[in-house]
Structure formats: C-alpha cells, structure tokens
Design an enzyme around this catalytic site. Structure first.
Site, PDB file in Angstrom:
ATOM      1  N   LYS A  65       0.947  -1.170  -0.084  1.00 55.68           N
ATOM      2  CA  LYS A  65      -0.009  -0.156   0.150  1.00 55.68           C
ATOM      3  C   LYS A  65       0.808   1.210  -0.060  1.00 55.68           C
ATOM      4  O   LYS A  65       0.612   2.230  -0.749  1.00 55.68           O
ATOM      5  CB  LYS A  65      -1.025  -0.051   1.214  1.00 55.68           C
ATOM      6  CG  LYS A  65      -1.847  -1.029   1.153  1.00 55.68           C
ATOM      7  CD  LYS A  65      -2.906  -0.920   2.306  1.00 55.68           C
ATOM      8  CE  LYS A  65      -3.900  -2.004   1.996  1.00 55.68           C
ATOM      9  NZ  LYS A  65      -4.551  -2.314   3.407  1.00 55.68           N
ATOM     10  N   ARG A  91     -10.292   4.736  -0.013  1.00 57.59           N
ATOM     11  CA  ARG A  91      -9.041   4.017   0.722  1.00 57.59           C
ATOM     12  C   ARG A  91      -8.455   5.060   2.014  1.00 57.59           C
ATOM     13  O   ARG A  91      -8.479   6.293   1.789  1.00 57.59           O
ATOM     14  CB  ARG A  91      -7.864   3.731  -0.308  1.00 57.59           C
ATOM     15  CG  ARG A  91      -8.207   2.733  -1.325  1.00 57.59           C
ATOM     16  CD  ARG A  91      -7.271   2.637  -2.315  1.00 57.59           C
ATOM     17  NE  ARG A  91      -7.931   1.677  -3.323  1.00 57.59           N
ATOM     18  CZ  ARG A  91      -7.778   0.375  -3.159  1.00 57.59           C
ATOM     19  NH1 ARG A  91      -6.705   0.032  -2.303  1.00 57.59           N
ATOM     20  NH2 ARG A  91      -8.245  -0.477  -4.003  1.00 57.59           N
ATOM     21  N   HIS A 109     -16.568  13.603   4.248  1.00 58.53           N
ATOM     22  CA  HIS A 109     -17.016  12.439   4.728  1.00 58.53           C
ATOM     23  C   HIS A 109     -18.453  12.752   5.109  1.00 58.53           C
ATOM     24  O   HIS A 109     -19.023  13.649   5.712  1.00 58.53           O
ATOM     25  CB  HIS A 109     -16.389  12.111   6.137  1.00 58.53           C
ATOM     26  CG  HIS A 109     -16.578  10.817   6.789  1.00 58.53           C
ATOM     27  ND1 HIS A 109     -16.481   9.498   6.326  1.00 58.53           N
ATOM     28  CD2 HIS A 109     -17.539  10.780   7.834  1.00 58.53           C
ATOM     29  CE1 HIS A 109     -17.080   8.644   7.110  1.00 58.53           C
ATOM     30  NE2 HIS A 109     -17.953   9.432   8.073  1.00 58.53           N
TER      31      HIS A 109
END
Ligand code: GAR
Length: 215
Positions: A65, A91, A109
């Site tokens: 990652k 992610r 968000h």
C-alpha cells in the site's frame, strides 16, 4: 492559481461540484489531474467531459500500500499539484502521500466526525438513531477520518430515514461545503494549529438547531 489533484473511486459528484465552482470562476483553482483506483469509476467520464487529465492507478500492481501511495504522490508532484482533494476515494491514505502533502490533503465524509467514520457513515447514523447528522470536510492524516476538521454542516435525521434518503439529504450539503473549504484554502485563510483549524476573517454565530423542534 491553486492547482488541485482529485482522487476518486466512483460516481464523482463531489468532484463535479469542485469542477463547477472552478469553471464558474468562484473558486480560483485549476484541477489538473484526476486519479482513480477503479477502472470503471464514473468520475473519469466527468474528467473527460471537462478536459481534465485522468489516470487509473491500479493498486493491484504495487507490492505494498505504501508503494501505491508513493506512486500517487509522485504523479501529483510531477504536475505541481498544491492541494489534493479526496472525493469519494475509498482508501485510507498512507504515510508516503500524507508526508508529501502535509495539511494539503482534504477529504469529505458523510457524517459529523468523529461520529460514524469509515464506510457507510449515513447508514451508521440512520441505524444508530441520531437526530442530527451531516458532513465534514477535514484535512487528512494517516488515520481513518481523523484529521483536523475544516467545515461541518448538519441535517436532521428522520425516524423513517433509510441510508438512501439520508444520503441524498447529506449529499446536497457535501456539494456546498467541499468547494467552500477549498475556496478558504485557495484564499490562504486556513491555518492548522495542532488539530484545530483556524479560519481567518470568519465570524461564527452562536446559533443552534433542535430536532425535533421544541417549544
Ligand atoms: C460521498 O457521499 C462521500 O462523502 C463519501 O462517498 C460519497 C462519494 O460520492 N465518502 C466516504 O464515505 C469516505 N469515507 P461521489 O463519488 O458522488 O462524490
């Protein structure tokens, strides 16, 4: 003019809200690059329509990652991007990207953080039975939706709300506050002190809302 890179995974309606404000001249910024982690992300169609360069960077092609996010950081740096906007990018951003853009990555968000972080913030709020939820624009650190808050907006939650009905109500506000937060950044009005974001020339009012209404 502020140069922006956007990271997205899907529909890209928040990406569109940033494009629209920039094209209308209300946001003095140039969106230089869209990076997607899914080849079929609809955000790519929006980039094509507005002649914005787009890249699909496949996470499966990287050994770790960290390597994936190092590659994204390199592509953004190569285009002199100053601000990175996550717009439905599903992610958790890793250290190589956070370190390359300290307090220069924003995220939207769909909940009033620190409540309901992670996936399906709207469903979490509806299932919990809170009376008020909303959305948050924040700077990104290495945690999951934990960075310093820039703007929040609230909506009432109805007892009969489903994930879909609440999501639609919240999304309208996302499209307002995300470009607004980017505008504040572009105007040089945001200063981060610890986890507190100070906004220059912004007078806050002591108003409140109650849901359901009382009195
Ligand atoms: C938006 O509701 C955004 O807040 C949310 O995904 C949706 C993307 O919509 N993001 C998260 O849940 C991040 N944890 P969009 O692709 O139409 O902008």
């Amino acid at each position: 003019m502020l140069t922006i890179g956007v990271l997205a995974s899907g529909r890209g309606s928040n990406f569109q809200s940033i494009i629209d404000e920039a094209e209308a001249g209300r946001l003095k910024a140039s969106i230089k690059l869209l990076v997607v982690d899914k080849p079929d992300a609809y955000a790519v169609e929006r980039a094509k329509k507005h002649s914005i360069e787009h890249l699909f960077i496949n996470p499966k092609e990287f050994p770790s990652k960290d390597d994936y996010f190092r590659k994204i950081a390199a592509e953004l740096k190569a285009r002199d991007i100053e601000l990175v906007a996550l717009a439905g990018f599903m992610r958790i951003v890793r250290k190589p990207l956070v370190d390359a853009f300290p307090n220069r990555i924003m995220n939207i968000h769909p909940a009033l953080l620190p409540s309901f972080p992670g996936l399906h913030g709207q469903k979490q709020a509806a299932d919990y039975g809170v009376r008020i939820s909303g959305c948050t624009v924040h700077f990104v650190d290495e945690g999951m939706d934990t960075g310093p808050v820039i703007i929040q907006a609230a909506v009432p939650v109805r007892p009969d709300d489903t994930e879909d009905t609440l999501s639609a109500r919240i999304l309208k506000l996302e499209h307002k506050i995300y470009p607004e937060a980017i505008k504040l950044y572009a105007e040089g009005r945001l200063r981060v002190e610890g986890r507190i974001v100070k906004i220059a020339g912004c007078e806050l009012k002591d108003e409140y809302i109650v849901n359901p209404p009382i009195g």
